[in-house]
Design an enzyme around this catalytic site. Structure first.
Site, PDB file in Angstrom:
ATOM      1  N   HIS A 114     -18.136  30.750  24.881  1.00 41.15           N
ATOM      2  CA  HIS A 114     -18.437  32.125  25.277  1.00 41.15           C
ATOM      3  C   HIS A 114     -17.952  33.102  24.204  1.00 41.15           C
ATOM      4  O   HIS A 114     -16.917  33.760  24.338  1.00 41.15           O
ATOM      5  CB  HIS A 114     -17.803  32.449  26.630  1.00 41.15           C
ATOM      6  CG  HIS A 114     -18.482  31.760  27.766  1.00 41.15           C
ATOM      7  ND1 HIS A 114     -17.974  30.621  28.369  1.00 41.15           N
ATOM      8  CD2 HIS A 114     -19.652  32.028  28.404  1.00 41.15           C
ATOM      9  CE1 HIS A 114     -18.788  30.235  29.344  1.00 41.15           C
ATOM     10  NE2 HIS A 114     -19.813  31.060  29.378  1.00 41.15           N
ATOM     11  N   ASN A 115     -18.745  33.192  23.147  1.00 38.45           N
ATOM     12  CA  ASN A 115     -18.414  34.037  22.012  1.00 38.45           C
ATOM     13  C   ASN A 115     -19.659  34.806  21.582  1.00 38.45           C
ATOM     14  O   ASN A 115     -20.697  34.748  22.244  1.00 38.45           O
ATOM     15  CB  ASN A 115     -17.842  33.187  20.870  1.00 38.45           C
ATOM     16  CG  ASN A 115     -18.762  32.011  20.531  1.00 38.45           C
ATOM     17  OD1 ASN A 115     -19.992  32.146  20.531  1.00 38.45           O
ATOM     18  ND2 ASN A 115     -18.179  30.862  20.255  1.00 38.45           N
ATOM     19  N   PHE A 116     -19.568  35.519  20.457  1.00 31.94           N
ATOM     20  CA  PHE A 116     -20.695  36.323  19.993  1.00 31.94           C
ATOM     21  C   PHE A 116     -21.929  35.471  19.717  1.00 31.94           C
ATOM     22  O   PHE A 116     -23.060  35.917  19.937  1.00 31.94           O
ATOM     23  CB  PHE A 116     -20.289  37.093  18.735  1.00 31.94           C
ATOM     24  CG  PHE A 116     -21.420  37.866  18.111  1.00 31.94           C
ATOM     25  CD1 PHE A 116     -21.980  38.961  18.766  1.00 31.94           C
ATOM     26  CD2 PHE A 116     -21.933  37.506  16.876  1.00 31.94           C
ATOM     27  CE1 PHE A 116     -23.030  39.676  18.197  1.00 31.94           C
ATOM     28  CE2 PHE A 116     -22.974  38.216  16.295  1.00 31.94           C
ATOM     29  CZ  PHE A 116     -23.525  39.295  16.956  1.00 31.94           C
ATOM     30  N   TYR A 117     -21.729  34.249  19.264  1.00 31.40           N
ATOM     31  CA  TYR A 117     -22.873  33.375  18.988  1.00 31.40           C
ATOM     32  C   TYR A 117     -23.658  33.083  20.268  1.00 31.40           C
ATOM     33  O   TYR A 117     -24.885  33.020  20.254  1.00 31.40           O
ATOM     34  CB  TYR A 117     -22.408  32.077  18.317  1.00 31.40           C
ATOM     35  CG  TYR A 117     -22.218  32.215  16.828  1.00 31.40           C
ATOM     36  CD1 TYR A 117     -23.094  31.614  15.932  1.00 31.40           C
ATOM     37  CD2 TYR A 117     -21.168  32.964  16.296  1.00 31.40           C
ATOM     38  CE1 TYR A 117     -22.932  31.740  14.550  1.00 31.40           C
ATOM     39  CE2 TYR A 117     -20.990  33.111  14.929  1.00 31.40           C
ATOM     40  CZ  TYR A 117     -21.879  32.497  14.064  1.00 31.40           C
ATOM     41  OH  TYR A 117     -21.733  32.652  12.699  1.00 31.40           O
ATOM     42  N   HIS A 118     -22.952  32.923  21.371  1.00 32.49           N
ATOM     43  CA  HIS A 118     -23.628  32.703  22.648  1.00 32.49           C
ATOM     44  C   HIS A 118     -24.383  33.955  23.069  1.00 32.49           C
ATOM     45  O   HIS A 118     -25.537  33.875  23.512  1.00 32.49           O
ATOM     46  CB  HIS A 118     -22.619  32.312  23.725  1.00 32.49           C
ATOM     47  CG  HIS A 118     -23.191  32.276  25.114  1.00 32.49           C
ATOM     48  ND1 HIS A 118     -24.212  31.428  25.497  1.00 32.49           N
ATOM     49  CD2 HIS A 118     -22.887  33.015  26.222  1.00 32.49           C
ATOM     50  CE1 HIS A 118     -24.517  31.630  26.761  1.00 32.49           C
ATOM     51  NE2 HIS A 118     -23.731  32.594  27.233  1.00 32.49           N
ATOM     52  N   HIS A 155     -24.162  40.272  27.871  1.00 33.99           N
ATOM     53  CA  HIS A 155     -23.914  39.741  29.223  1.00 33.99           C
ATOM     54  C   HIS A 155     -22.561  39.063  29.393  1.00 33.99           C
ATOM     55  O   HIS A 155     -22.096  38.878  30.518  1.00 33.99           O
ATOM     56  CB  HIS A 155     -25.020  38.761  29.623  1.00 33.99           C
ATOM     57  CG  HIS A 155     -24.844  37.384  29.046  1.00 33.99           C
ATOM     58  ND1 HIS A 155     -25.130  37.079  27.734  1.00 33.99           N
ATOM     59  CD2 HIS A 155     -24.382  36.241  29.610  1.00 33.99           C
ATOM     60  CE1 HIS A 155     -24.866  35.804  27.514  1.00 33.99           C
ATOM     61  NE2 HIS A 155     -24.406  35.274  28.630  1.00 33.99           N
ATOM     62  N   ASP A 156     -21.883  38.679  28.307  1.00 35.20           N
ATOM     63  CA  ASP A 156     -20.580  38.005  28.414  1.00 35.20           C
ATOM     64  C   ASP A 156     -19.499  38.728  27.617  1.00 35.20           C
ATOM     65  O   ASP A 156     -18.548  38.106  27.123  1.00 35.20           O
ATOM     66  CB  ASP A 156     -20.677  36.556  27.932  1.00 35.20           C
ATOM     67  CG  ASP A 156     -21.029  35.582  29.043  1.00 35.20           C
ATOM     68  OD1 ASP A 156     -20.759  35.889  30.221  1.00 35.20           O
ATOM     69  OD2 ASP A 156     -21.601  34.508  28.740  1.00 35.20           O
ATOM     70  N   GLN A 312     -23.941  16.024  31.503  1.00 33.08           N
ATOM     71  CA  GLN A 312     -25.151  16.611  30.938  1.00 33.08           C
ATOM     72  C   GLN A 312     -26.387  16.244  31.759  1.00 33.08           C
ATOM     73  O   GLN A 312     -27.258  17.098  32.005  1.00 33.08           O
ATOM     74  CB  GLN A 312     -25.325  16.168  29.481  1.00 33.08           C
ATOM     75  CG  GLN A 312     -24.226  16.647  28.562  1.00 33.08           C
ATOM     76  CD  GLN A 312     -23.987  18.146  28.661  1.00 33.08           C
ATOM     77  OE1 GLN A 312     -24.889  18.939  28.422  1.00 33.08           O
ATOM     78  NE2 GLN A 312     -22.775  18.538  29.025  1.00 33.08           N
TER      79      GLN A 312
END
Length: 354
Positions: A114-118, A155-156, A312
């Site tokens: 849950h970071n900027f890449y996400h 959103h996060d 998964q």
């Protein structure tokens, strides 16, 4: 012919990068911090870095419309540049949208998943599907489509790398503020809306638009999965683009799908994302043990290949395939995602090691 067949040198380089990233992220599954300050929510940064429009490239990156955008080969600065192109082409004011992108990027924590890449990935996937549908012209107004992309990016915001139950069990002040309901989702939405209300980030979002953003982001709460799915299915039977409630239901389903869309990418990309979220799961278990609060045992996966495979396949069967199958029944240009999901499930079944 070598092991990469007839692939170009660029494709071979990309495949090698993804293989190395899979290995690196697998190794991280058993890493635990040497210490922890027990600070869950980091203070928001209020001042974005100084940015000059001169650094923005003039052309849209050619692969920005690619479902399997090579996100992990790009720097954060390059991703900001791509976002500027997305929003600039949606006619947001250049200087203020750039400042908004900067403040959003600055307020994503450095979590494994849950970071900027996400945040970028969710926005970019929505952009890909929108482009395949002429900006969702059969489903949304121009204004709504822009809000959906913006909601995807923010959103996060300031996600702490733990879930709502962690905040509830640790009696965090946010869980009290939001009455234990959609704690993080309410916080992310409120944070984005607060930034949008400031003059320096004023890109013309009305009060009605802000309320839409809140409702869109609240749909990313996994506790809302069943409701979002059922409402969408009923809504699409009688869909009317002039009905704003219908459009909101559509946007809520699309952002929910984009938020958990990693298994719909090619297997290597999907696997990197999967290992990153498992890293966060393992870290949450460790933090719960440090605080002596109830432990989320379903998150205790470690680096056990059998557990990874089961998690998964279960996620695909219970959540991902039904969700994207429902979307693909109504939204053109999404069949590729369904095909990837089916292929990836088979890959996980056949996988012996990483």
């Amino acid at each position: 012919m070598g092991c990469f067949g007839s692939k170009s040198s660029k494709e071979v380089q990309s495949a090698g990068l993804k293989t190395n990233l899979i290995a690196a992220n697998y190794i991280k599954l058993i890493e635990t911090p040497s210490s922890w300050d027990q600070i869950i929510m980091k203070p928001l940064q209020q001042s974005p870095p100084k940015t000059s429009l001169k650094r923005i490239s003039q052309s849209l990156p050619e692969d920005l419309k690619d479902l399997n955008f090579p996100i992990f080969s790009r720097s954060q600065e390059a991703l900001k540049d791509s976002l500027f192109h997305i929003f600039h082409h949606r006619n947001y004011p250049s200087a203020k949208i750039l400042s908004l992108i900067e403040i959003i990027a600055a307020n994503y924590q450095q979590n494994p998943f849950h970071n900027f890449y996400h945040g970028f990935a969710v926005c970019q996937l929505l952009y890909v599907i929108s482009e395949r549908n002429l900006n969702f012209k059969d489903f949304l107004t121009e204004s709504d489509e822009k809000l959906l992309l913006l909601s995807g990016l923010g959103h996060d915001l300031n996600h702490p790398g733990v879930n709502n139950m962690f905040l509830i069990n640790s009696k965090h002040e946010l869980s009290c503020k939001y009455n234990n309901l959609g704690v993080l989702e309410n916080y992310h939405a409120a944070t984005l809306v607060e930034f949008l209300s400031q003059d320096r980030f004023d890109i013309g979002i009305s009060d009605d638009d802000r309320e839409k953003i809140v409702q869109i982001i609240l749909a990313t709460d996994m506790a809302q999965h069943k409701s979002v799915m059922e409402t969408f299915a009923e809504n699409m039977k009688v869909y009317d683009i002039t009905n704003k409630e219908h459009r909101l239901i559509f946007m809520r389903m699309l952002i929910h799908g984009a938020d958990i869309s990693n298994p719909a990418l090619d297997f290597e990309l999907a696997t990197i994302w999967s290992l990153k979220i498992i890293q966060e799961f393992n870290l949450q278990v460790w933090k719960e043990e440090q605080l002596a609060i109830p432990v989320s045992e379903f998150m205790r996966i470690g680096n056990d290949i059998a557990k990874i495979k089961r998690s998964q396949i279960m996620f695909i069967d219970v959540f991902i395939y039904p969700l994207w199958k429902s979307i693909s029944d109504f939204v053109p240009g999404t069949q590729e995602l369904i095909e990837n999901i089916q292929k990836n499930r088979k890959h996980w079944e056949d996988l012996e090691n990483l």
